[in-house]
Design a protein around this motif. Structure first.
Motif: not given
Length: 322
Positions: A262-263, A268-271, A282-284, A289-290
């Protein structure tokens, strides 16, 4: 019923347990228990030592150590500079296990008769010697039982504590019984059932003598049989532990793999949409972290799944079935 509190407990373990117990609870070894422990110890380990009773006064003792005992004791207290260790450097020691006896002594004797309790270096040395002796026959107790659960004869028993640690914990007391003359050990289940009867119905037995060499052979045979039982129990525990590890690992991987996917999709969507750098960072960070959390949990599971078996004898003795 068994009248003597430590009858079914390894005597040195019993003393050591008392040493380690909370002093505030008042659980101290009584003078008679220490006397029995002392007499048994020197009778089994240093027969050249001499114990004088009621010397120089009632409930006092005069202990004259054999050269072997003295060298052993001196080695044990070599780095002990406590006041209680000072009189133990003499070849002859006068003492009492009762503090009130010390208080009632004439002033001329009080300085030469020392108080000894279960915390004394003398008792700790005795316990250490006992624990180091082969075959652990310092732990021997003798019990008498009426015929019924066992045929008439003499038997040797051993009690062990088994512990196994992994993703779960396992602990039990294992009982072994073997005829001293002829025959093989009772099965593990039968030995446990018989021993429950022994606990309820046996009495202390003041045995006179036994064939030590033959007994050691039977003792080794019993220990060997119990080693097989332990190996079987450990094998079963390992299989259950491995299965549990596999189930827990798969569950963690499934849960965190979905979160990581999901992350990654979010990143990918944000990029693709050309979003601002701070959103991408933030997404990275959330993805990283996950991934680190998953790796940490899996590592923790692996560490906990490591088998830590432990096996030790806690009591040994003879049963006379009449």
């Amino acid at each position: 019923m068994i009248n003597n509190a430590p009858a079914l407990v390894a005597l040195s373990d019993y003393v050591q347990k008392k040493v380690e117990e909370d002093r505030n609870m008042g659980r101290y070894l009584q003078a008679k228990e220490l006397e029995s422990y002392l007499v048994d110890f020197f009778d089994r380990n240093f027969k050249g030592s001499e114990i004088g009773y009621n010397d120089p006064k009632p409930n006092c003792f005069r202990l004259r150590l054999s050269e072997e005992a003295r060298m052993s004791l001196l080695g044990f207290i070599s780095n002990d500079r406590s006041i209680s260790a000072r009189p133990l450097r003499q070849k002859e020691i006068k003492f009492s296990f009762d503090r009130e006896v010390i208080k009632r002594l004439p002033s001329t004797l009080r300085s030469s008769v020392h108080f000894i309790n279960h915390l004394s270096p003398l008792i700790r040395w005795m316990t250490k010697v006992n624990q180091d002796r082969d075959h652990e026959f310092h732990k021997l107790s003798a019990l008498k039982l009426k015929a019924g659960p066992l045929p008439i004869g003499e038997y040797l028993y051993r009690i062990e504590r088994w512990k196994m640690q992994g993703l779960s914990n396992f602990e039990k007391l294992a009982y072994g019984i073997i005829p001293i003359q002829n025959g093989n050990p009772l099965s593990e289940d039968n030995a446990e059932l018989v021993f429950q009867k022994i606990l309820m119905e046996s009495e202390n037995w003041s045995y006179r003598s036994y064939d030590a060499n033959h007994m050691l052979e039977k003792y080794d045979q019993l220990k060997s049989e119990m080693s097989k039982w332990f190996a079987e129990a450990l094998s079963q525990f390992k299989a259950e532990n491995d299965s549990s590890y596999q189930i827990k690992t798969t569950r963690v991987e499934n849960i965190y793999s979905r979160r990581i996917q999901a992350h990654e999709d979010r990143l990918t969507t944000l990029i693709q949409r050309g979003r601002e750098e701070r959103y991408i960072k933030g997404a990275e960070t959330r993805l990283r972290n996950t991934q680190e959390t998953m790796a940490s949990i899996l590592q923790n599971l692996q560490d906990k799944s490591t088998l830590l078996p432990e096996r030790g004898g806690i009591a040994t003795g003879i049963i006379s079935v009449e």
